[in-house]
Design a protein around this motif. Structure first.
Motif, PDB file in Angstrom:
ATOM      1  N   ILE A   1       0.867  -1.186   0.000  1.00 41.67           N
ATOM      2  CA  ILE A   1       0.000   0.000   0.000  1.00 41.67           C
ATOM      3  C   ILE A   1       0.902   1.234   0.000  1.00 41.67           C
ATOM      4  CG2 ILE A   1      -1.783   1.287   1.242  1.00 41.67           C
ATOM      5  CD1 ILE A   1      -2.698  -1.383   2.436  1.00 41.67           C
ATOM      6  N   LEU A   2       0.662   2.108  -0.967  1.00 34.38           N
ATOM      7  CA  LEU A   2       1.392   3.378  -1.053  1.00 34.38           C
ATOM      8  C   LEU A   2       0.458   4.490  -0.576  1.00 34.38           C
ATOM      9  CD1 LEU A   2       2.937   2.955  -4.643  1.00 34.38           C
ATOM     10  CD2 LEU A   2       3.983   2.339  -2.442  1.00 34.38           C
ATOM     11  N   ARG A   3       0.987   5.406   0.252  1.00 29.31           N
ATOM     12  CA  ARG A   3       0.166   6.528   0.717  1.00 29.31           C
ATOM     13  C   ARG A   3       0.968   7.809   0.654  1.00 29.31           C
ATOM     14  NH1 ARG A   3      -4.306   4.523   3.060  1.00 29.31           N
ATOM     15  NH2 ARG A   3      -4.054   2.588   4.212  1.00 29.31           N
ATOM     16  N   GLU A   4       0.291   8.894   0.303  1.00 29.42           N
ATOM     17  CA  GLU A   4       0.938  10.196   0.314  1.00 29.42           C
ATOM     18  C   GLU A   4       0.311  11.071   1.402  1.00 29.42           C
ATOM     19  OE1 GLU A   4       3.126  12.279  -0.262  1.00 29.42           O
ATOM     20  OE2 GLU A   4       4.435  11.042  -1.502  1.00 29.42           O
ATOM     21  N   ASN A   5       1.049  12.111   1.801  1.00 28.18           N
ATOM     22  CA  ASN A   5       0.611  12.967   2.907  1.00 28.18           C
ATOM     23  C   ASN A   5      -0.832  13.435   2.826  1.00 28.18           C
ATOM     24  OD1 ASN A   5       2.947  12.906   4.300  1.00 28.18           O
ATOM     25  ND2 ASN A   5       3.837  14.706   3.301  1.00 28.18           N
ATOM     26  N   ARG A   6      -1.265  13.808   1.617  1.00 31.60           N
ATOM     27  CA  ARG A   6      -2.600  14.429   1.530  1.00 31.60           C
ATOM     28  C   ARG A   6      -3.723  13.400   1.521  1.00 31.60           C
ATOM     29  NH1 ARG A   6      -1.519  18.966  -3.116  1.00 31.60           N
ATOM     30  NH2 ARG A   6       0.674  19.303  -2.601  1.00 31.60           N
ATOM     31  N   GLY A   7      -3.339  12.102   1.555  1.00 33.73           N
ATOM     32  CA  GLY A   7      -4.407  11.094   1.638  1.00 33.73           C
ATOM     33  C   GLY A   7      -4.593  10.265   0.382  1.00 33.73           C
ATOM     34  N   PHE A   8      -3.811  10.540  -0.666  1.00 35.70           N
ATOM     35  CA  PHE A   8      -3.872   9.699  -1.868  1.00 35.70           C
ATOM     36  C   PHE A   8      -3.326   8.324  -1.518  1.00 35.70           C
ATOM     37  CE2 PHE A   8      -2.787  14.060  -3.151  1.00 35.70           C
ATOM     38  CZ  PHE A   8      -3.900  14.359  -3.925  1.00 35.70           C
ATOM     39  N   SER A   9      -3.834   7.287  -2.182  1.00 36.63           N
ATOM     40  CA  SER A   9      -3.280   5.950  -1.921  1.00 36.63           C
ATOM     41  C   SER A   9      -3.340   5.092  -3.181  1.00 36.63           C
ATOM     42  CB  SER A   9      -4.054   5.263  -0.790  1.00 36.63           C
ATOM     43  OG  SER A   9      -5.362   4.938  -1.225  1.00 36.63           O
ATOM     44  N   ALA A  10      -2.528   4.047  -3.176  1.00 35.39           N
ATOM     45  CA  ALA A  10      -2.556   3.063  -4.269  1.00 35.39           C
ATOM     46  C   ALA A  10      -2.211   1.711  -3.665  1.00 35.39           C
ATOM     47  CB  ALA A  10      -1.555   3.425  -5.356  1.00 35.39           C
ATOM     48  N   GLU A  11      -2.703   0.643  -4.300  1.00 45.45           N
ATOM     49  CA  GLU A  11      -2.370  -0.711  -3.857  1.00 45.45           C
ATOM     50  C   GLU A  11      -1.789  -1.473  -5.028  1.00 45.45           C
ATOM     51  OE1 GLU A  11      -5.605  -2.814  -2.088  1.00 45.45           O
ATOM     52  OE2 GLU A  11      -5.883  -1.314  -0.503  1.00 45.45           O
TER      53      GLU A  11
ATOM     54  N   GLU B   1      15.150  -9.093 -17.887  1.00 50.45           N
ATOM     55  CA  GLU B   1      14.881  -8.498 -16.584  1.00 50.45           C
ATOM     56  C   GLU B   1      13.891  -7.370 -16.815  1.00 50.45           C
ATOM     57  OE1 GLU B   1      18.580  -7.184 -14.938  1.00 50.45           O
ATOM     58  OE2 GLU B   1      19.236  -9.241 -14.483  1.00 50.45           O
ATOM     59  N   PHE B   2      12.751  -7.463 -16.142  1.00 54.51           N
ATOM     60  CA  PHE B   2      11.705  -6.451 -16.257  1.00 54.51           C
ATOM     61  C   PHE B   2      11.624  -5.756 -14.897  1.00 54.51           C
ATOM     62  CE2 PHE B   2       7.162  -5.688 -18.043  1.00 54.51           C
ATOM     63  CZ  PHE B   2       7.092  -4.449 -17.421  1.00 54.51           C
ATOM     64  N   ARG B   3      12.037  -4.488 -14.871  1.00 52.06           N
ATOM     65  CA  ARG B   3      11.965  -3.713 -13.633  1.00 52.06           C
ATOM     66  C   ARG B   3      10.813  -2.722 -13.735  1.00 52.06           C
ATOM     67  NH1 ARG B   3      17.327  -5.411 -13.076  1.00 52.06           N
ATOM     68  NH2 ARG B   3      17.578  -5.748 -10.829  1.00 52.06           N
ATOM     69  N   LEU B   4      10.026  -2.656 -12.680  1.00 55.08           N
ATOM     70  CA  LEU B   4       8.829  -1.820 -12.668  1.00 55.08           C
ATOM     71  C   LEU B   4       8.846  -0.958 -11.414  1.00 55.08           C
ATOM     72  CD1 LEU B   4       5.901  -1.156 -13.667  1.00 55.08           C
ATOM     73  CD2 LEU B   4       5.133  -3.167 -12.380  1.00 55.08           C
ATOM     74  N   ARG B   5       8.805   0.356 -11.608  1.00 55.67           N
ATOM     75  CA  ARG B   5       8.631   1.237 -10.450  1.00 55.67           C
ATOM     76  C   ARG B   5       7.222   1.805 -10.485  1.00 55.67           C
ATOM     77  NH1 ARG B   5      12.099   5.977  -7.574  1.00 55.67           N
ATOM     78  NH2 ARG B   5      13.182   4.082  -6.929  1.00 55.67           N
ATOM     79  N   ILE B   6       6.512   1.656  -9.363  1.00 53.32           N
ATOM     80  CA  ILE B   6       5.170   2.232  -9.221  1.00 53.32           C
ATOM     81  C   ILE B   6       5.272   3.287  -8.134  1.00 53.32           C
ATOM     82  CG2 ILE B   6       2.766   1.774  -8.628  1.00 53.32           C
ATOM     83  CD1 ILE B   6       3.458  -1.207  -9.581  1.00 53.32           C
ATOM     84  N   ALA B   7       4.902   4.521  -8.466  1.00 54.33           N
ATOM     85  CA  ALA B   7       5.070   5.630  -7.525  1.00 54.33           C
ATOM     86  C   ALA B   7       3.805   6.466  -7.462  1.00 54.33           C
ATOM     87  CB  ALA B   7       6.252   6.504  -7.958  1.00 54.33           C
ATOM     88  N   LEU B   8       3.589   7.043  -6.298  1.00 54.44           N
ATOM     89  CA  LEU B   8       2.473   7.953  -6.082  1.00 54.44           C
ATOM     90  C   LEU B   8       3.091   9.313  -5.818  1.00 54.44           C
ATOM     91  CD1 LEU B   8      -0.612   7.620  -5.794  1.00 54.44           C
ATOM     92  CD2 LEU B   8      -0.255   7.241  -3.351  1.00 54.44           C
ATOM     93  N   GLY B   9       2.809  10.271  -6.684  1.00 49.94           N
ATOM     94  CA  GLY B   9       3.393  11.607  -6.518  1.00 49.94           C
ATOM     95  C   GLY B   9       2.734  12.360  -5.378  1.00 49.94           C
ATOM     96  N   PRO B  10       3.371  13.445  -4.911  1.00 52.54           N
ATOM     97  CA  PRO B  10       2.839  14.239  -3.791  1.00 52.54           C
ATOM     98  C   PRO B  10       1.456  14.813  -4.083  1.00 52.54           C
ATOM     99  CG  PRO B  10       5.103  14.866  -4.287  1.00 52.54           C
ATOM    100  CD  PRO B  10       4.677  13.936  -5.369  1.00 52.54           C
ATOM    101  N   THR B  11       1.129  15.003  -5.371  1.00 49.70           N
ATOM    102  CA  THR B  11      -0.214  15.512  -5.690  1.00 49.70           C
ATOM    103  C   THR B  11      -1.137  14.393  -6.166  1.00 49.70           C
ATOM    104  OG1 THR B  11       0.569  16.058  -7.900  1.00 49.70           O
ATOM    105  CG2 THR B  11       0.610  17.825  -6.275  1.00 49.70           C
ATOM    106  N   GLY B  12      -0.746  13.140  -5.894  1.00 54.17           N
ATOM    107  CA  GLY B  12      -1.642  12.029  -6.174  1.00 54.17           C
ATOM    108  C   GLY B  12      -1.489  11.385  -7.528  1.00 54.17           C
ATOM    109  N   ASP B  13      -0.566  11.885  -8.370  1.00 59.30           N
ATOM    110  CA  ASP B  13      -0.363  11.258  -9.674  1.00 59.30           C
ATOM    111  C   ASP B  13       0.129   9.829  -9.477  1.00 59.30           C
ATOM    112  OD1 ASP B  13      -0.744  13.850 -10.315  1.00 59.30           O
ATOM    113  OD2 ASP B  13       0.976  14.042 -11.649  1.00 59.30           O
ATOM    114  N   LEU B  14      -0.320   8.943 -10.349  1.00 58.59           N
ATOM    115  CA  LEU B  14       0.123   7.552 -10.301  1.00 58.59           C
ATOM    116  C   LEU B  14       1.090   7.330 -11.458  1.00 58.59           C
ATOM    117  CD1 LEU B  14      -0.225   4.684  -9.062  1.00 58.59           C
ATOM    118  CD2 LEU B  14      -2.072   4.341 -10.713  1.00 58.59           C
TER     119      LEU B  14
END
Length: 314
Positions: A21-31, A131-144
């Motif tokens: 589970i990824l969470r950002e300060n303002r409450g955005f989240s991703a799983e 080799e398949f590398r995947l980065r999943i990130a949640l930006g500070p403004t909620g961008d996925l």
């Protein structure tokens, strides 16, 4: 509790499958599920779900999960000889012990790095090392943000070729009240007509029946406007020239076993992809493709789709 745990949490999901589970300060989240390396949820600061996952989604390997963002590799659809949409979405990915350096200016603390490598299993159908590398990130403004790096690690000097898509399922309020901007006037291959090539005639794309099209040479930015919710999804992409637009509509939905009969009304797949011209990598070569999705109030977006004005955060 350290500040880090706030951003990234490792836990069990449905059927005991591991998820992050990824969470950002303002409450955005991703799983993100390690099974499939698949994003299954992305919520805004009000806790509203922005991705569609079927109520009948099957969280039982080796079945794929219907919804979220499945990764199609090394084959999109049946552009090739492998199973439909390839095998990456049916594999267990692992946390990457040595992720590649990413630009630090992305200032996101909510991210996870996953990796998938060839197994004995794959080599029967697709005899290559990768080799398949995947980065999943949640930006500070909620961008996925999803960044994929695929490297040919063959020891036998052989190149390999693949097609790819982020099979993104967006949650929409009512498909008949949705329009897409950024794909008008483009050529597309119509999968409902044997992939025959046509040119888009409409000013903006709207939906009143089944659609399954591969748009070619698409801009880096596409907007999906959900009129009912007054929300616009902006998809920005890099390294992915095509965009697949899919909605199965009512008849097809009844045949798809892991999709509710009426769920097509609340989903739209807009998929940054590379399918028309496959990618070929020589040993040691790496390909990179990324998508970034944001959800903004609609008034902000319409008419601002000049691709030259798009700023990419590299």
């Amino acid at each position: 509790m350290s500040r880090e745990t706030m951003y990234v949490k490792h836990c069990m999901g449905v059927n005991g499958l591991e998820k992050i589970i990824l969470r950002e300060n303002r409450g955005f989240s991703a799983e993100v599920y390690l099974y499939g390396g698949q994003v299954t949820s992305w919520k805004n600061e009000r806790g509203e779900e922005l991705l569609f996952v079927s109520s009948k989604a099957n969280f039982t390997p080796p079945r794929s999960l219907r919804g979220g963002i499945p990764i199609c590799f090394p084959q999109f659809s049946n552009f090739g000889t492998l199973e439909h949409h390839g095998f990456a979405r049916n594999k267990l990915w692992i946390l990457d012990p040595n992720p590649p350096p990413f630009p630090t200016n992305s200032n996101s603390r909510a991210f996870v790095d996953l990796v998938l490598k060839n197994s004995e299993d794959d080599t029967k159908n697709w005899p290559h090392r990768y080799e398949f590398r995947l980065r999943i990130a949640l930006g500070p403004t909620g961008d996925l943000m999803l960044t994929s790096r695929i490297r040919n690690t063959n020891k036998d000097g052989k190149s390999f070729t693949f097609t790819f898509a982020y099979h993104t399922y967006l949650y929409v309020t009512d498909i008949s009240e949705v329009r897409i901007e950024g794909l008008e006037t483009l050529d597309y291959l119509d999968s409902l007509k044997n992939r025959e090539r046509f040119t888009e005639q409409g000013d903006a794309i709207t939906f009143e029946g089944e659609v399954d099209k591969v748009y070619l040479s698409t801009p880096t930015k596409i907007a999906i406007i959900d009129h009912e919710r007054k929300r616009t999804f902006e998809i920005r992409k890099d390294g992915l020239p095509d965009a697949v637009v899919w909605n199965p509509w009512d008849k097809k939905s009844k045949i798809i076993s892991d999709l509710g009969d009426d769920e097509y009304k609340h989903m739209l797949c807009v998929q940054p992809a590379c399918v028309e011209k496959a990618i070929t990598l020589k040993p040691g070569e790496e390909w990179k493709g990324r998508q970034e999705i944001s959800a903004v109030p609609s008034s902000y977006c319409s008419g601002q789709l000049d691709p030259r004005k798009v700023l990419f955060h590299h």
